[in-house]
Enzyme design. Structure first.
Site, mmCIF file in Angstrom:
data_model
loop_
_atom_site.group_PDB
_atom_site.id
_atom_site.type_symbol
_atom_site.label_atom_id
_atom_site.label_comp_id
_atom_site.label_asym_id
_atom_site.label_seq_id
_atom_site.Cartn_x
_atom_site.Cartn_y
_atom_site.Cartn_z
ATOM 1 N N HIS A 21 -1.187 4.563 5.667
ATOM 2 C CA HIS A 21 -0.302 4.774 4.530
ATOM 3 C C HIS A 21 -0.963 4.310 3.237
ATOM 4 O O HIS A 21 -2.123 3.880 3.236
ATOM 5 C CB HIS A 21 1.060 4.117 4.771
ATOM 6 C CG HIS A 21 1.002 2.621 4.956
ATOM 7 N ND1 HIS A 21 0.525 1.770 3.991
ATOM 8 C CD2 HIS A 21 1.374 1.844 5.992
ATOM 9 C CE1 HIS A 21 0.616 0.525 4.420
ATOM 10 N NE2 HIS A 21 1.123 0.549 5.644
ATOM 11 N N HIS A 24 -2.931 0.927 3.158
ATOM 12 C CA HIS A 24 -4.233 0.996 3.829
ATOM 13 C C HIS A 24 -5.215 1.787 2.973
ATOM 14 O O HIS A 24 -6.379 1.433 2.852
ATOM 15 C CB HIS A 24 -4.109 1.707 5.187
ATOM 16 C CG HIS A 24 -3.100 1.098 6.110
ATOM 17 N ND1 HIS A 24 -2.190 1.844 6.804
ATOM 18 C CD2 HIS A 24 -2.855 -0.183 6.447
ATOM 19 C CE1 HIS A 24 -1.438 1.051 7.545
ATOM 20 N NE2 HIS A 24 -1.815 -0.191 7.338
ATOM 21 N N CYS A 129 8.182 -16.029 16.642
ATOM 22 C CA CYS A 129 8.603 -14.679 16.202
ATOM 23 C C CYS A 129 7.773 -13.660 16.961
ATOM 24 O O CYS A 129 6.545 -13.669 16.874
ATOM 25 C CB CYS A 129 8.405 -14.494 14.698
ATOM 26 S SG CYS A 129 8.641 -12.769 14.198
ATOM 27 N N CYS A 132 5.719 -11.280 14.559
ATOM 28 C CA CYS A 132 4.486 -11.837 13.978
ATOM 29 C C CYS A 132 3.536 -12.342 15.056
ATOM 30 O O CYS A 132 2.387 -12.658 14.767
ATOM 31 C CB CYS A 132 4.784 -13.013 13.058
ATOM 32 S SG CYS A 132 5.891 -12.629 11.718
ATOM 33 N N CYS A 146 12.775 -15.604 10.801
ATOM 34 C CA CYS A 146 11.376 -15.387 10.426
ATOM 35 C C CYS A 146 11.342 -14.973 8.954
ATOM 36 O O CYS A 146 12.046 -14.042 8.561
ATOM 37 C CB CYS A 146 10.782 -14.278 11.287
ATOM 38 S SG CYS A 146 9.266 -13.615 10.592
ATOM 39 N N HIS A 149 10.127 -11.111 8.925
ATOM 40 C CA HIS A 149 10.943 -10.075 9.562
ATOM 41 C C HIS A 149 12.446 -10.261 9.381
ATOM 42 O O HIS A 149 13.211 -9.338 9.681
ATOM 43 C CB HIS A 149 10.638 -10.016 11.064
ATOM 44 C CG HIS A 149 9.269 -9.506 11.360
ATOM 45 N ND1 HIS A 149 8.160 -10.313 11.431
ATOM 46 C CD2 HIS A 149 8.823 -8.252 11.594
ATOM 47 C CE1 HIS A 149 7.101 -9.585 11.703
ATOM 48 N NE2 HIS A 149 7.470 -8.332 11.799
ATOM 49 N N LYS A 298 12.390 8.019 -11.651
ATOM 50 C CA LYS A 298 13.347 8.807 -10.877
ATOM 51 C C LYS A 298 12.683 9.665 -9.803
ATOM 52 O O LYS A 298 13.206 9.823 -8.732
ATOM 53 C CB LYS A 298 14.250 9.642 -11.777
ATOM 54 C CG LYS A 298 13.566 10.607 -12.701
ATOM 55 C CD LYS A 298 14.623 11.347 -13.495
ATOM 56 C CE LYS A 298 14.165 12.239 -14.604
ATOM 57 N NZ LYS A 298 12.799 12.458 -14.937
ATOM 58 N N LYS A 301 11.903 8.204 -6.372
ATOM 59 C CA LYS A 301 12.937 8.087 -5.334
ATOM 60 C C LYS A 301 12.684 9.093 -4.223
ATOM 61 O O LYS A 301 13.103 8.919 -3.096
ATOM 62 C CB LYS A 301 14.320 8.330 -5.944
ATOM 63 C CG LYS A 301 14.739 7.196 -6.855
ATOM 64 C CD LYS A 301 16.247 6.976 -6.800
ATOM 65 C CE LYS A 301 16.697 5.912 -7.768
ATOM 66 N NZ LYS A 301 16.971 6.417 -9.126
HETATM 67 N N1 MSP Z 1 -4.495 -6.045 11.621
HETATM 68 C C1 MSP Z 1 -4.222 -6.904 10.538
HETATM 69 C C2 MSP Z 1 -5.483 -7.273 9.795
HETATM 70 C C3 MSP Z 1 -6.553 -7.921 10.630
HETATM 71 S S1 MSP Z 1 -7.999 -8.181 9.747
HETATM 72 C C4 MSP Z 1 -8.946 -9.087 10.747
HETATM 73 C C5 MSP Z 1 -3.258 -6.231 9.561
HETATM 74 N N2 MSP Z 1 -3.194 -4.894 9.627
HETATM 75 S S2 MSP Z 1 -2.236 -3.979 8.729
HETATM 76 O O1 MSP Z 1 -2.353 -2.659 9.267
HETATM 77 O O2 MSP Z 1 -0.939 -4.519 8.638
HETATM 78 O O3 MSP Z 1 -2.909 -3.916 7.334
HETATM 79 C C6 MSP Z 1 -2.688 -4.886 6.362
HETATM 80 C C7 MSP Z 1 -3.495 -4.513 5.139
HETATM 81 O O4 MSP Z 1 -3.128 -3.205 4.687
HETATM 82 C C8 MSP Z 1 -3.248 -5.392 3.936
HETATM 83 O O5 MSP Z 1 -3.985 -6.569 3.948
HETATM 84 C C9 MSP Z 1 -3.679 -4.478 2.833
HETATM 85 O O6 MSP Z 1 -5.068 -4.384 2.835
HETATM 86 C C10 MSP Z 1 -3.104 -3.157 3.291
HETATM 87 N N3 MSP Z 1 -1.710 -2.986 2.857
HETATM 88 C C11 MSP Z 1 -0.644 -2.714 3.656
HETATM 89 N N4 MSP Z 1 0.452 -2.505 2.867
HETATM 90 C C12 MSP Z 1 0.118 -2.652 1.574
HETATM 91 C C13 MSP Z 1 0.786 -2.472 0.349
HETATM 92 N N5 MSP Z 1 2.060 -2.141 0.269
HETATM 93 N N6 MSP Z 1 0.071 -2.648 -0.789
HETATM 94 C C14 MSP Z 1 -1.260 -2.943 -0.772
HETATM 95 N N7 MSP Z 1 -1.919 -3.095 0.370
HETATM 96 C C15 MSP Z 1 -1.245 -3.074 1.555
HETATM 97 O O7 MSP Z 1 -2.622 -6.925 8.810
#
Ligand code: MSP
Length: 635
Positions: A21, A24, A129, A132, A146, A149, A298, A301
């Protein structure tokens, strides 16, 4: 001996319990940007990304999908790879924690820590949790729930293996205090130093198999699997072939991690302690960015969630999407994502400032320079100003990129674009083209424009790779290797053939669709985007006199007008045939936009736009209330 600097950058490895998403994509795209920049600077770069595939979350997601965990993780991991390829991310390795090369390293590190007494077996009871996959201390719990969550915690007691993390507390504080750039931006360094004021507890690093099967078995007790964070963090060294792989030897001492603020603690606390215990030098830097939120405008949304936000990359183009993410977020702080804001930036910065400059410059080289980069003559202070502005942008981009400050780097590039746009207006090549005595001056100006585009293509290459390549292709440099060292004024060879640009970034009407007739008035209702005085001053308004007018064949709406502007004659196509007869227009003085990109309507090139006002049903041409000669400038 090579003096090439090395740069090893990692993204988090993403959980495969969800498809890729916006969040990422952001982390991965900025990783790609910084790596491209460092490669252009001549550094030896290694970019690692991958997927985190063990643990309860993943096991549950696989169960929900009704497939075995390995099959499930194969599928989602492939999806991540596909997304990065589609978005043009150039990574050097993609690691998956279910790969044998990773599992072997995790087990080797665990065995070493066990052998050296860094791990002990103990009983632990506490509030757990499941989401987590961790215990929470009393202090962290909010209303018995938590904090992440907001679900009730469960008291569980079990025997587990613990890593003696607490013994590294003093070392870690000293390390962070003595290396001011170990964690940045500063606010996250302070956050961790604040956290370390409280006693650090040992870290439970195992989960009983009775509760969780999907993990790496402990090498010294196969009744347990490894806690997912202990497993995941190790990817940063397993991918390099620790302990004696050549990549590890070459790159580890240059390691920089890039993460979102949500996973600061494991990276800033657990990971350095784990490295220390395993006898591996700590990483060099941890770069932490903020979080994207959705909402605000807007249109936004309509973006239900972060997954859909990523779909906007396809809707508006990958470079526009990437530009927005890089430009909008101040590195380290949170930002808001909205479709409206993306479209506003696309129109203002990309279509208007950059796109128009490229099409104006290449069109003028075609029209006034025969389509080739001319030789140039004596320079004036105007060219000196261009060069100085380029130098400034180059320096500022470099400084900003040391701090991952993408928004500052792009602001600096756009200042240069502004200077070049003003240079076009100030030198007015269309006027020079009419005066034979100015031929040399015209050549110098056209050269400066082509050279500015070449330098821009280098400045933009890390940020907007396909756009930079398109600009280079227009200049006949497509596919040629280049580096930051080529950002030196005067390298573009005279005689190089220049192609005419089609719009790099077509404007988008707020509301979604692409504009149908370029340069033609819309009848949008409601509030419009504000523009600066600077933007307005780019519009060249002129008095023009209609010398001929005729209906455009097969069109109900269009009239073809021949107008006199100063001593120049131009053709305009205007959608006014339902309101004016051609005869009544001849001889009239009207106001036109003289520097609008030409647009072809019904096969006729329109070289400007006539100004009119409309309430939706009737239409009136703007007229002068006092006589002025054709060519007089509007303001
Ligand atoms: N698997 C663990 C990370 C392990 S690293 C050894 C993890 N994965 S995750 O799929 O949840 O990805 C988290 C990462 O995705 C965040 O640290 C960030 O890089 C990115 N993001 C996820 N949602 C985000 C936003 N809404 N905004 C910005 N970055 C975000 O945690």
């Amino acid at each position: 001996m090579t003096t090439q600097r090395r740069f090893y950058l990692t993204t988090p490895i993403y959980y495969v319990n969800a498809t890729p998403h916006l969040g990422h994509a952001y982390t991965t795209l900025i990783a790609d940007t910084i790596c491209r920049y460092r490669r252009l600077a001549g550094d030896s770069v290694y970019l690692l990304t991958g997927t985190d595939e063990h643990g309860d979350k993943i096991a549950q997601a696989a169960a929900k999908a009704g497939v075995p965990p390995q099959e499930y993780t194969d599928r989602i991991a492939a999806e991540f790879r596909k997304t990065w390829d589609r978005l043009g991310v150039r990574y050097d390795d993609f690691i998956r924690t279910t790969e044998p090369r990773h599992k072997a390293v995790v087990q080797e590190i665990l065995q070493r820590l066990w052998d050296s007494g860094e791990i002990y077996f103990g009983k632990y009871g506490g509030q757990y949790c499941y989401g987590c996959e961790r215990f929470y201390t009393e202090k962290e719990i909010v209303d018995g729930k938590c904090p992440d969550h907001q679900t009730p915690l469960v008291h569980i007691e079990e025997e587990n293996y613990f890593f003696k993390m607490s013994k590294y507390q003093d070392w870690l504080i000293k390390e962070i205090e003595s290396r001011s750039d170990m964690i940045r931006p500063e606010r996250y360094r302070n956050e961790i130093l604040g956290f370390l004021r409280e006693p650090l507890t040992d870290l439970s690093i195992s989960r009983p198999r009775t509760r969780l099967e999907w993990g790496i078995p402990l090498p010294f007790d196969d009744r347990y699997v490894t806690y997912v964070w202990f497993d995941a963090l190790i990817n940063y060294v397993s991918a390099l072939g620790w302990p004696d792989g050549s990549l590890f030897r070459e790159f580890w001492s240059h390691a920089q991690h890039l993460i979102g603020k949500d996973i600061l603690k494991p990276h800033a606390v657990y990971w350095p302690c784990m490295l220390r215990a395993a006898g591996i030098e700590p990483y060099r830097r941890l770069n932490v960015h903020g979080y994207w939120g959705l909402g605000g405008g807007k249109m936004s949304k309509s973006i239900g969630n972060v997954v859909e936000a990523l779909a906007l990359a396809d809707k508006y183009g990958h470079d526009a999407f990437r530009y927005f993410l890089l430009r909008e977020m101040v590195f380290g702080l949170d930002a808001n994502f909205s479709e409206e804001a993306l479209v506003a930036r696309l129109n203002a910065d990309l279509a208007n400032d950059l796109g128009n400059l490229v099409s104006r410059a290449t069109t003028m080289i075609q029209n006034f320079g025969g389509g080739a980069v001319p030789t140039f003559g004596a320079e004036t202070p105007l060219e000196a100003e261009l060069r100085a502005s380029l130098e400034k942008a180059r320096g500022e981009v470099h400084e900003a990129m040391q701090e991952f400050a993408f928004h500052r780097a792009l602001t600096a590039v756009w200042e240069f674009i502004g200077v070049v746009n003003r240079y076009v207006d100030g030198t007015a090549p269309w006027t020079l083209a009419r005066a034979p005595a100015q031929a040399e001056r015209l050549r110098t100006v056209l050269y400066a424009l082509a050279e500015s585009l070449r330098c821009l293509s280098i400045l933009l290459a890390a940020f907007l790779p396909p756009t930079a390549e398109r600009i280079r292709a227009l200049l006949g440099l497509g596919g040629e290797p280049f580096s930051l060292a080529d950002l030196e004024w005067g390298r573009l060879a005279p005689g190089t053939q220049v192609a005419k640009a089609t719009a790099l970034f077509p404007r988008v009407e707020q509301g979604g669709g692409r504009q149908k007739i370029p340069g033609h008035r819309g009848s949008k209702k409601g509030a419009r985007e504000m523009i600066s005085m600077d933007d307005f001053s780019k519009v060249d308004l002129r008095v023009a006199q209609v010398v001929a007018a005729e209906r455009v064949e097969k069109s109900k709406r269009l009239l073809k007008l021949t107008v006199q502007v100063g001593d120049e004659t131009r053709t305009l196509v205007a959608g006014i045939a339902e309101h004016y007869a051609s005869e009544e227009l001849v001889g009239r003085k009207v106001v036109i936009v003289a520097n609008l990109e030409p647009a072809t309507l019904m096969g006729i090139e329109s070289q400007g736009m006539i100004l009119a006002a409309s309430d939706g049903s009737s239409l009136a041409l703007l007229a002068l209330d006092r006589d002025l000669p054709p060519g007089a400038k509007g303001s």
